[in-house]
Design a protein around this motif. Structure first.
Motif, PDB file in Angstrom:
ATOM      1  N   ALA A   1     -16.612 -71.473 -34.311  1.00 32.35           N
ATOM      2  CA  ALA A   1     -15.860 -72.716 -34.518  1.00 32.35           C
ATOM      3  C   ALA A   1     -14.361 -72.474 -34.373  1.00 32.35           C
ATOM      4  O   ALA A   1     -13.668 -73.202 -33.663  1.00 32.35           O
ATOM      5  CB  ALA A   1     -16.183 -73.292 -35.893  1.00 32.35           C
ATOM      6  N   SER A   2     -13.846 -71.421 -35.005  1.00 36.38           N
ATOM      7  CA  SER A   2     -12.401 -71.200 -34.916  1.00 36.38           C
ATOM      8  C   SER A   2     -12.013 -70.730 -33.516  1.00 36.38           C
ATOM      9  O   SER A   2     -10.918 -71.015 -33.035  1.00 36.38           O
ATOM     10  CB  SER A   2     -11.920 -70.222 -35.990  1.00 36.38           C
ATOM     11  OG  SER A   2     -12.493 -68.959 -35.796  1.00 36.38           O
ATOM     12  N   HIS A   3     -12.926 -70.042 -32.853  1.00 30.60           N
ATOM     13  CA  HIS A   3     -12.678 -69.619 -31.471  1.00 30.60           C
ATOM     14  C   HIS A   3     -12.509 -70.840 -30.569  1.00 30.60           C
ATOM     15  O   HIS A   3     -11.565 -70.912 -29.774  1.00 30.60           O
ATOM     16  CB  HIS A   3     -13.849 -68.750 -30.999  1.00 30.60           C
ATOM     17  CG  HIS A   3     -13.900 -68.512 -29.518  1.00 30.60           C
ATOM     18  ND1 HIS A   3     -13.013 -67.689 -28.864  1.00 30.60           N
ATOM     19  CD2 HIS A   3     -14.730 -69.006 -28.565  1.00 30.60           C
ATOM     20  CE1 HIS A   3     -13.296 -67.688 -27.569  1.00 30.60           C
ATOM     21  NE2 HIS A   3     -14.330 -68.472 -27.364  1.00 30.60           N
ATOM     22  N   ILE A   4     -13.411 -71.803 -30.700  1.00 31.66           N
ATOM     23  CA  ILE A   4     -13.335 -72.993 -29.840  1.00 31.66           C
ATOM     24  C   ILE A   4     -12.113 -73.844 -30.226  1.00 31.66           C
ATOM     25  O   ILE A   4     -11.437 -74.405 -29.369  1.00 31.66           O
ATOM     26  CB  ILE A   4     -14.659 -73.799 -29.924  1.00 31.66           C
ATOM     27  CG1 ILE A   4     -15.762 -72.981 -29.243  1.00 31.66           C
ATOM     28  CG2 ILE A   4     -14.508 -75.165 -29.240  1.00 31.66           C
ATOM     29  CD1 ILE A   4     -17.144 -73.569 -29.334  1.00 31.66           C
ATOM     30  N   ASP A   5     -11.821 -73.846 -31.525  1.00 28.98           N
ATOM     31  CA  ASP A   5     -10.620 -74.508 -32.006  1.00 28.98           C
ATOM     32  C   ASP A   5      -9.374 -73.964 -31.320  1.00 28.98           C
ATOM     33  O   ASP A   5      -8.501 -74.699 -30.876  1.00 28.98           O
ATOM     34  CB  ASP A   5     -10.494 -74.195 -33.499  1.00 28.98           C
ATOM     35  CG  ASP A   5     -10.323 -75.462 -34.291  1.00 28.98           C
ATOM     36  OD1 ASP A   5     -10.931 -76.468 -33.881  1.00 28.98           O
ATOM     37  OD2 ASP A   5      -9.584 -75.422 -35.292  1.00 28.98           O
ATOM     38  N   GLN A   6      -9.329 -72.640 -31.271  1.00 35.32           N
ATOM     39  CA  GLN A   6      -8.157 -71.951 -30.735  1.00 35.32           C
ATOM     40  C   GLN A   6      -8.042 -72.071 -29.215  1.00 35.32           C
ATOM     41  O   GLN A   6      -6.973 -72.340 -28.684  1.00 35.32           O
ATOM     42  CB  GLN A   6      -8.249 -70.476 -31.106  1.00 35.32           C
ATOM     43  CG  GLN A   6      -7.341 -69.587 -30.294  1.00 35.32           C
ATOM     44  CD  GLN A   6      -6.350 -68.879 -31.163  1.00 35.32           C
ATOM     45  OE1 GLN A   6      -6.681 -68.476 -32.271  1.00 35.32           O
ATOM     46  NE2 GLN A   6      -5.138 -68.728 -30.686  1.00 35.32           N
ATOM     47  N   TRP A   7      -9.155 -71.846 -28.518  1.00 29.27           N
ATOM     48  CA  TRP A   7      -9.090 -71.704 -27.063  1.00 29.27           C
ATOM     49  C   TRP A   7      -9.680 -72.881 -26.289  1.00 29.27           C
ATOM     50  O   TRP A   7      -9.459 -72.999 -25.093  1.00 29.27           O
ATOM     51  CB  TRP A   7      -9.826 -70.430 -26.620  1.00 29.27           C
ATOM     52  CG  TRP A   7      -9.228 -69.167 -27.145  1.00 29.27           C
ATOM     53  CD1 TRP A   7      -9.767 -68.345 -28.108  1.00 29.27           C
ATOM     54  CD2 TRP A   7      -7.989 -68.566 -26.767  1.00 29.27           C
ATOM     55  NE1 TRP A   7      -8.939 -67.282 -28.339  1.00 29.27           N
ATOM     56  CE2 TRP A   7      -7.831 -67.382 -27.520  1.00 29.27           C
ATOM     57  CE3 TRP A   7      -6.986 -68.910 -25.851  1.00 29.27           C
ATOM     58  CZ2 TRP A   7      -6.722 -66.544 -27.404  1.00 29.27           C
ATOM     59  CZ3 TRP A   7      -5.881 -68.076 -25.738  1.00 29.27           C
ATOM     60  CH2 TRP A   7      -5.752 -66.912 -26.500  1.00 29.27           C
ATOM     61  N   GLY A   8     -10.459 -73.700 -26.946  1.00 30.27           N
ATOM     62  CA  GLY A   8     -11.153 -74.771 -26.229  1.00 30.27           C
ATOM     63  C   GLY A   8     -12.330 -74.205 -25.457  1.00 30.27           C
ATOM     64  O   GLY A   8     -12.609 -72.998 -25.508  1.00 30.27           O
ATOM     65  N   ARG A   9     -13.024 -75.084 -24.745  1.00 34.02           N
ATOM     66  CA  ARG A   9     -14.175 -74.625 -23.967  1.00 34.02           C
ATOM     67  C   ARG A   9     -13.754 -74.262 -22.561  1.00 34.02           C
ATOM     68  O   ARG A   9     -12.718 -74.710 -22.079  1.00 34.02           O
ATOM     69  CB  ARG A   9     -15.212 -75.740 -23.892  1.00 34.02           C
ATOM     70  CG  ARG A   9     -15.874 -76.002 -25.216  1.00 34.02           C
ATOM     71  CD  ARG A   9     -16.727 -77.249 -25.153  1.00 34.02           C
ATOM     72  NE  ARG A   9     -17.125 -77.637 -26.491  1.00 34.02           N
ATOM     73  CZ  ARG A   9     -18.067 -77.007 -27.189  1.00 34.02           C
ATOM     74  NH1 ARG A   9     -18.720 -75.998 -26.663  1.00 34.02           N
ATOM     75  NH2 ARG A   9     -18.361 -77.399 -28.410  1.00 34.02           N
ATOM     76  N   ILE A  10     -14.599 -73.487 -21.891  1.00 30.05           N
ATOM     77  CA  ILE A  10     -14.344 -73.162 -20.487  1.00 30.05           C
ATOM     78  C   ILE A  10     -14.706 -74.382 -19.647  1.00 30.05           C
ATOM     79  O   ILE A  10     -15.819 -74.895 -19.772  1.00 30.05           O
ATOM     80  CB  ILE A  10     -15.153 -71.927 -20.054  1.00 30.05           C
ATOM     81  CG1 ILE A  10     -14.662 -70.693 -20.820  1.00 30.05           C
ATOM     82  CG2 ILE A  10     -15.047 -71.717 -18.544  1.00 30.05           C
ATOM     83  CD1 ILE A  10     -15.303 -69.392 -20.423  1.00 30.05           C
ATOM     84  N   PRO A  11     -13.771 -74.892 -18.826  1.00 27.66           N
ATOM     85  CA  PRO A  11     -14.083 -76.073 -18.029  1.00 27.66           C
ATOM     86  C   PRO A  11     -15.224 -75.779 -17.062  1.00 27.66           C
ATOM     87  O   PRO A  11     -15.379 -74.642 -16.602  1.00 27.66           O
ATOM     88  CB  PRO A  11     -12.796 -76.352 -17.247  1.00 27.66           C
ATOM     89  CG  PRO A  11     -11.763 -75.414 -17.769  1.00 27.66           C
ATOM     90  CD  PRO A  11     -12.440 -74.343 -18.546  1.00 27.66           C
TER      91      PRO A  11
END
Ligand SMILES: Cc1cc2nc3c(=O)[nH]c(=O)nc-3n(C[C@H](O)[C@H](O)[C@H](O)COP(=O)(O)O)c2cc1C
Ligand code: SF4
Ligand code: SF4
Lengths: 428, 71
Positions: A28-38
């Motif tokens: 969760a914090s990873h996606i928060d920080q970096w977002g998803r790969i387009p």
């Protein structure tokens, strides 16, 4: 390139900007920080990698896009991809830090590599102490079905050569753990794990690739120089109390990146690239543009980013001898020239360090011993030792002359880390 | 007729260093101080190909190979 990329972090700190400083970043914090790969096609991802100029950060600095393309084209069999976090180098800590704290960034890169190459199986090859971090991260991802193929964790044996790519393959395949094999003219990219085309990529390289896929090549190139874009994780020792992981923009000087005045550095020499790298005089190491090309032009390599700042007041020949003996013991014991040559070399260096009168031919005999091991093993372990020793003898030539005329230095505490070291200063 | 060029390659893991090859092909193979073969760099000269083949087939460990250049 039709892919739309997100806006990435600004400034020279990228991979490390993502680290919380403490424990593992959750999904969760990873996606928060970096977002998803387009979403992007494999072709568009490869184009982005090519355009970014990203090269391998595990030692050889090979262009990443080119390597992934070669796996795609390698044959009819489904490829295998491997995240290499073995980090057998005692003076390096950047891969452990990354896998420990940001496993999802590495796994994003691995998943990306699997998707682009069409792999059917992926492995994470890491030392035992970081396995829990990877397992926990994988559990989070499996629940969300994030990855295109199964990902398995394989424990990397604790040995310098365990991260060499043929040793990685033979360990994963369940053959001789931690031992390199002779590839002859076939590369593991054609025939690796289970005879399948195999991509072995350093964990930091994969994390960098995951950022390129998110933020695009223009963002990647906004730090660094035209010919050496981006940043590299380094493990710096000799500057602060313990070793520290520093993200260095390529093309800058170490004087700038580390805040050292080259005119008053108090340094005797700088070791770049670790125990398979080479020694550089401090005034050169601190002021040259920090790139692989510049390092190679000076007889060394950035390698996996080890930077050891060796102060005055310690005996550099003792350090060279200690490391040479360690590297001799870390060889896989398989090839005659490596087994015999590295032992002879370590013996000569131990004499030079602690009993210089007993060295037949003096220091002048040592470069010839290096030539005798170079290129003659199944892997490049002896080549790395040869470079480490040869550059050391060049940079410390005056010190070697002092040993010859005045005798060895007084013993002092060791500087470079050597695990499980036997009695130092023992001359066989 | 363009002839294939060859290079001699030794598998250092398989090689036992007994030096049979150096006896059969001293033109291209010398021994290091521990008895392990040092192969001359570059292509095998056409005139030595037959000798090189003999060395390859005589190697008790199948450690020596003639590799076509460019493969
Ligand atoms: C003796 C030796 C040890 C190596 N150890 C490692 C290692 O611990 N981790 C690593 O990523 N690469 C290591 N390498 C390099 C690998 O063979 C391989 O080139 C690398 O993992 C490829 O990834 P990269 O292209 O992302 O750098 C080693 C090479 C040699 C010769
Ligand atoms: S060259 Fe040395 S380290 Fe590499 S496989 Fe041979 S014996 Fe092992
Ligand atoms: S004959 Fe074969 S095993 Fe013997 S030294 Fe030559 S290459 Fe090695």
């Amino acid at each position: 390139m039709s892919t739309t990329h997100h806006a990435g972090p600004v400034g020279p700190t990228r991979l490390l900007a993502g680290l919380s400083g403490g424990g593992r970043a959750s999904l969760a914090s990873h996606i928060d920080q970096w977002g998803r790969i387009p979403d992007a096609t494999p072709g568009a991802i490869l184009d982005a990698l090519d355009a970014s100029g990203l090269r391998g950060h595990g030692g050889a600095w090979f262009p990443v896009g080119t390597k992934w393309r070669s796996i795609r084209k390698a044959g009819l069999r489904t490829p295998v991809v491997v995240a290499n976090g073995a980090e057998g180098e005692p003076a390096s800590g950047k891969d452990r830090l990354l896998v420990m704290q940001a496993p999802h960034l590495v796994l994003d890169g691995l998943a990306l590599a699997a998707r682009v190459t069409g792999a059917g199986q992926a492995y994470v090859f890491v030392p035992a102490e970081v396995v829990p971090s990877v397992r926990d991260a994988l559990a989070e991802r499996t629940a969300r079905r994030l990855d295109p193929c199964p990902i398995e964790v394989v424990v990397a044996p604790d040995r310098f050569v365990a991260g060499q790519e043929t040793a990685v393959v033979s360990t994963i395949a369940g053959r001789s753990p931690g031992l390199p094999t002779f590839q002859g003219i076939t590369s593991i990219r054609v025939k690796g794990v289970g005879g399948r085309p195999t991509l072995v990529q350093n964990v930091e390289t994969l994390a960098q690739a995951a950022l390129v896929a998110r933020f695009g090549p223009t963002w990647y190139r906004s730090v660094g120089t035209e010919s050496a874009p981006g940043t590299v994780l380094t493990t710096v020792s000799g500057r602060w109390d313990g070793p520290r992981i520093v993200e260095v923009p390529l093309g800058t000087t170490l004087a700038r990146a580390l805040g050292i005045d080259p005119a008053a550095s108090g340094l005797q020499a700088v070791l770049l690239g670790g125990y398979g790298g080479g020694w550089v005089r401090p005034e050169i190491a601190l002021t040259m543009p920090f790139t692989e090309e510049e390092a190679r032009a000076r007889g060394t390599s950035i390698g996996a980013g080890v930077i050891a700042l060796v102060p005055t007041g310690i005996c550099p020949l003792a350090e060279v001898a200690r490391v040479a003996r360690y590297m001799e013991g870390q060889g896989a014991g398989q090839c005659g020239p490596c087994v015999n040559g590295l032992d002879t070399l370590a013996n000569a260096l131990e004499h030079l360090a602690w009993r210089p009168q007993g060295l037949r031919g003096g220091a002048a005999a040592i470069p010839g011993l290096c030539d005798l091991v170079e290129g003659r093993g199944a892997c490049r372990h002896p080549d790395g030792v040869a470079r480490f020793v040869k550059t050391g003898l060049e940079v410390f030539a005056d010190h070697a002359a002092l040993h010859a005329s005045r005798g060895p230095c007084a013993p002092h505490a060791p500087f470079l880390p050597v695990p499980n070291e036997a009695v130092r200063g023992a001359v066989r | 007729m363009s002839r294939t060029r060859f290079r001699l390659v030794v598998d250092p893991i398989a090689c036992d260093g007994a030096g049979v090859c150096a006896e059969l092909l001293p033109e291209l193979i010398s021994l290091d101080p521990w008895g392990f073969p040092i192969i001359a760099t570059g292509d095998v000269p056409p005139g030595l190909i037959d000798h090189a083949r003999r060395a390859v087939t005589s190697c008790p460990r199948l450690a020596l190979t003639l590799v076509p250049v460019g493969s």
